[in-house]
Design a protein around this motif. Structure first.
Motif, PDB file in Angstrom:
ATOM      1  N   LEU A  88       0.889  -1.157  -0.026  1.00  0.00           N
ATOM      2  CA  LEU A  88      -0.088   0.145  -0.129  1.00  0.00           C
ATOM      3  C   LEU A  88       0.965   1.252  -0.012  1.00  0.00           C
ATOM      4  N   ARG A  93      -1.201   0.776  -6.033  1.00  0.00           N
ATOM      5  CA  ARG A  93      -2.448   0.689  -7.184  1.00  0.00           C
ATOM      6  C   ARG A  93      -2.788  -0.622  -6.983  1.00  0.00           C
ATOM      7  N   SER A  94      -4.243  -0.802  -7.245  1.00  0.00           N
ATOM      8  CA  SER A  94      -4.818  -1.927  -6.777  1.00  0.00           C
ATOM      9  C   SER A  94      -4.613  -3.088  -8.059  1.00  0.00           C
ATOM     10  N   VAL A  97      -1.325  -4.974  -7.377  1.00  0.00           N
ATOM     11  CA  VAL A  97      -0.846  -5.850  -6.214  1.00  0.00           C
ATOM     12  C   VAL A  97      -0.628  -7.328  -6.441  1.00  0.00           C
ATOM     13  N   VAL A 141      -5.201  -5.276  -2.314  1.00  0.00           N
ATOM     14  CA  VAL A 141      -6.125  -4.828  -3.133  1.00  0.00           C
ATOM     15  C   VAL A 141      -7.364  -4.001  -2.430  1.00  0.00           C
ATOM     16  N   TRP A 142      -7.613  -4.528  -1.336  1.00  0.00           N
ATOM     17  CA  TRP A 142      -8.622  -3.986  -0.667  1.00  0.00           C
ATOM     18  C   TRP A 142      -8.192  -2.541  -0.115  1.00  0.00           C
ATOM     19  N   CYS A 144      -5.444  -0.714  -1.286  1.00  0.00           N
ATOM     20  CA  CYS A 144      -5.332   0.103  -2.358  1.00  0.00           C
ATOM     21  C   CYS A 144      -6.590   0.851  -3.071  1.00  0.00           C
ATOM     22  N   GLN A 145      -7.523  -0.145  -3.054  1.00  0.00           N
ATOM     23  CA  GLN A 145      -8.837   0.594  -3.541  1.00  0.00           C
ATOM     24  C   GLN A 145      -9.642   1.640  -2.528  1.00  0.00           C
TER      25      GLN A 145
END
Length: 205
Positions: A88, A93-94, A97, A141-142, A144-145
């Protein structure tokens, strides 16, 4: 006439630069091993075990039939959670990842195989790598989003959130029926109109 090529979007070359990607991989891998080393050393000191590099790089230490193996497995799971925070902070950037998470574990496979002089043949080790990569990817991913979807603050002032304050017009009547500045208005009792006239500053008393 030759066809003109579309110019690249701003930041595309910087995002796809091999030098930048390589530096991010190196930094993430070092952070991955540094965090794991700290957790392993702390766990070994608490448990009263001997500190060795085998705990970090030897896949034979991860066994499902010993307490040490299960403890090391828990340490590597915690390390994957910490590595999601590193992704992160460094990647943010998701879409990237998954690539970086798989790259970290692939490099770890190579380092472990070279250190142990053999490919890992322990099912517990492979299951732990799959679990670690899954946790690192999902949490990364969570995170970064969540960072990408945060609202942008444009420096709005005031309670209306628009950044501007609306002042009443000079001749707009206020709540008591009077007008601000010079202009016409109606008395509080509604009887007749009046006109406000500016006072002369040099009037003699």
């Amino acid at each position: 006439m030759p066809r003109r090529r579309r110019p690249p979007r701003p930041g595309a070359l910087a995002d796809l630069s091999p030098t930048r990607i390589l530096s991010q991989i190196v930094v993430l891998q070092l952070a991955y091993y540094a965090c794991a080393a700290i957790l392993i050393i702390f766990t070994a000191l608490v448990a009263g075990k001997e500190i060795s590099t085998d705990l970090l790089f030897n896949w034979r230490s991860l066994r499902g039939d010993t307490t040490v193996g299960w403890t090391l497995g828990l340490v590597w799971v915690l390390n994957s959670l910490a590595s999601a925070v590193f992704i992160l902070l460094l990647i943010a950037r998701s879409k990237l990842v998954l690539d970086f998470a798989l790259t970290i574990h692939f490099i770890h496979l190579i380092v472990t195989s070279l250190y142990s002089h053999a490919l890992p043949s322990n099912v517990f080790w492979w299951a732990l790598q799959v679990c670690s990569a899954t946790l690192m990817t999902s949490i990364g991913v969570w995170a970064c989003q969540w960072r990408e979807l945060r609202p942008i603050n444009f420096g709005a002032k005031g309670g209306n959130g628009t950044g501007t304050t609306q002042d009443p017009l000079p001749d707009e009547p206020d709540s008591v029926g009077q007008s601000r500045g010079r202009g016409r208005g109606r008395g509080r009792d509604g009887a007749g109109e009046y006109e406000m006239v500016g006072m002369e500053g040099d009037r003699n008393v």
